[in-house]
Write an enzyme that holds these catalytic residues in place. Structure first.
Site, PDB file in Angstrom:
ATOM      1  N   ASP A  19      24.414 -54.432 -24.394  1.00 30.75           N
ATOM      2  CA  ASP A  19      25.392 -54.973 -23.441  1.00 30.75           C
ATOM      3  C   ASP A  19      25.094 -56.421 -23.089  1.00 30.75           C
ATOM      4  O   ASP A  19      25.960 -57.290 -23.201  1.00 30.75           O
ATOM      5  CB  ASP A  19      25.409 -54.136 -22.149  1.00 30.75           C
ATOM      6  CG  ASP A  19      25.844 -52.705 -22.382  1.00 30.75           C
ATOM      7  OD1 ASP A  19      25.726 -52.226 -23.519  1.00 30.75           O
ATOM      8  OD2 ASP A  19      26.286 -52.058 -21.419  1.00 30.75           O
ATOM      9  N   ASP A 130      25.299 -48.946  -9.806  1.00 30.02           N
ATOM     10  CA  ASP A 130      24.494 -50.169  -9.816  1.00 30.02           C
ATOM     11  C   ASP A 130      25.307 -51.426  -9.535  1.00 30.02           C
ATOM     12  O   ASP A 130      24.801 -52.381  -8.951  1.00 30.02           O
ATOM     13  CB  ASP A 130      23.749 -50.305 -11.149  1.00 30.02           C
ATOM     14  CG  ASP A 130      22.487 -49.469 -11.188  1.00 30.02           C
ATOM     15  OD1 ASP A 130      21.985 -49.115 -10.103  1.00 30.02           O
ATOM     16  OD2 ASP A 130      22.004 -49.156 -12.291  1.00 30.02           O
ATOM     17  N   SER A 182      21.557 -42.735 -22.216  1.00 29.00           N
ATOM     18  CA  SER A 182      21.407 -43.946 -21.418  1.00 29.00           C
ATOM     19  C   SER A 182      20.200 -43.729 -20.518  1.00 29.00           C
ATOM     20  O   SER A 182      20.151 -42.760 -19.754  1.00 29.00           O
ATOM     21  CB  SER A 182      22.667 -44.185 -20.576  1.00 29.00           C
ATOM     22  OG  SER A 182      22.465 -45.263 -19.690  1.00 29.00           O
TER      23      SER A 182
END
Length: 404
Positions: A19, A130, A182
């Site tokens: 990312d 987050d 993840s």
């Protein structure tokens, strides 16, 4: 997007993963070729994740890369105060990811001030907690800086999209099209989401867990670890004085082979959806068991009840990203006034996934064998209980009599 051209320098929270590797060129293309400063916080995620990070950031187009060592500060200033409150989110989650976000965000702001940046950027998705945690901290610490969240702006939706984007620009990446889980790791824990965990009817497979032994495969003999506690902080492990970070690392090493600290939960995210995650917090689980055991000796009933109220409120506050708020300061102050009593020594037994306090003592203990014994005693007159009970239940007695 007229405000985009105004961004000259951005500090990006950079991990070196797929990312954030794509975010660097994307920022340059969409924000008028602005300068990108990569920032990485070392909160104990491990050397493997930090290896070659600066070179990777520069190869992706960053002008420089700051790697800030926050390991000791993370444990001392964020973890220890939080666990002193007893905070546990929804009864199980020890807040590993949540506690790390405020110190990372604060350090990112400090780098931004140092380099004269006018924007901050993170790689959080628009679905998770987050983004709220980071931006809540940014709002409290640097409301003047623009915040860029690419996952809420770009039209890429998959790993394949990101890989194609990097390939078109000849930017190297070690990421592959398939990433089953993840994960987020720091000194306190590691979290796992995705893969088979997305269906709550699936039991986690063995490859989910990376930090702890399977309790079924753990030793058949228990281990015992002795903790010295001062002001509701672990200061010694097995008689050796240690810094907060050293104590945590030592307990991780001791507890992980015994399968301690695994949880599998479906939690309520702040944004409104439920998510399923598996967490491993071996050393932290031992610390919690030890601190609560000493508390049992030293806190009277109303104080213990108050500490539990602080814990419940603190758990949601930390999970929801409200660290830099007056309420957080107030809760921590209340917790610290009780923590001064929480001193002593505790022995925690580790066996097949369990951490159980089996011995405890404190100079502040309110426990008195002379009063509590079931044998003969000379200090407690049982007849005194009659008057106490009569007054304690007086309201019930009056109500019953009036109803007649």
């Amino acid at each position: 997007m007229s405000d985009m051209v105004q961004v000259k320098k951005v500090v990006l929270a950079y991990s070196g993963g797929l990312d954030t590797s794509a975010i660097i060129p994307w920022l340059k293309e969409n924000y008028d070729n602005c300068e990108i400063v990569a920032f990485c916080a070392d909160v104990g995620q491990g050397a493997a994740e930090l290896e070659g990070l600066e070179a990777k950031a520069l190869a992706s187009g960053a002008s420089e890369c700051y790697i800030v060592d926050l390991k000791e500060a993370f444990v001392k200033q964020y973890i220890y105060p939080t666990i002193a409150t007893g905070a546990i989110y929804e009864g199980t989650y020890l807040l590993g990811t949540s506690m790390a976000r405020p110190i990372i965000a604060k350090a990112q702001v400090e780098v931004a001030r140092k380099v004269g940046a006018d924007a901050l950027c993170h790689g959080c998705t628009g679905k998770g907690n987050d983004q709220v945690r980071f931006e809540g901290c940014f709002a409290a610490l640097a409301p003047d800086l623009k915040v860029i969240a690419p996952w809420r702006e770009w039209d890429m939706v998959s790993r394949e999209d990101l890989l194609s984007y990097l390939a078109e620009r000849n930017i190297p990446t070690s990421a592959s099209a398939t990433k089953i889980y993840s994960r987020d790791a720091n000194a306190w824990h590691i979290s796992h989401e995705g893969g088979e965990l997305e269906d709550p009817w699936n039991e986690p497979s063995k490859q989910v867990w990376t930090m702890t032994a399977d309790p079924e495969d753990a030793p058949n003999e228990p281990a015992y670890v002795t903790l010295k506690v001062a002001d509701c902080r672990v200061t010694q492990v097995n008689g050796v004085a240690m810094s907060p970070y050293q104590a945590l690392m030592t307990l991780n090493e001791i507890a992980a082979p015994h399968g301690v600290g695994r949880i599998d939960i479906t939690e309520n995210r702040l944004v409104g959806m439920k998510s399923r995650g598996c967490y491993e917090t071996p050393g932290g689980t031992v610390m919690y068991a030890g601190l609560r055991a000493i508390e049992e000796l030293v806190l009277d009933k109303p104080s213990r009840e108050w500490r539990e109220q602080i814990a419940a409120r603190m758990a949601h506050l930390v999970y929801d990203g409200r660290w830099f708020t007056p309420l957080c300061a107030s809760l921590l102050a209340a917790s610290e006034s009780l923590a001064t009593l929480v001193n002593g020594e505790v022995v925690v037994k580790l066996y097949k996934g369990q951490a159980t306090a089996v011995k405890k003592r404190s100079p502040n203990s309110l426990y008195s064998e002379a009063f509590a014994t079931f044998g003969k005693d000379d200090v407690y007159n049982q007849k005194h209980a009659e008057g106490f009970i009569r007054l304690y239940s007086l309201a019930s007695r009056i109500r019953a009599l009036s109803e007649k």
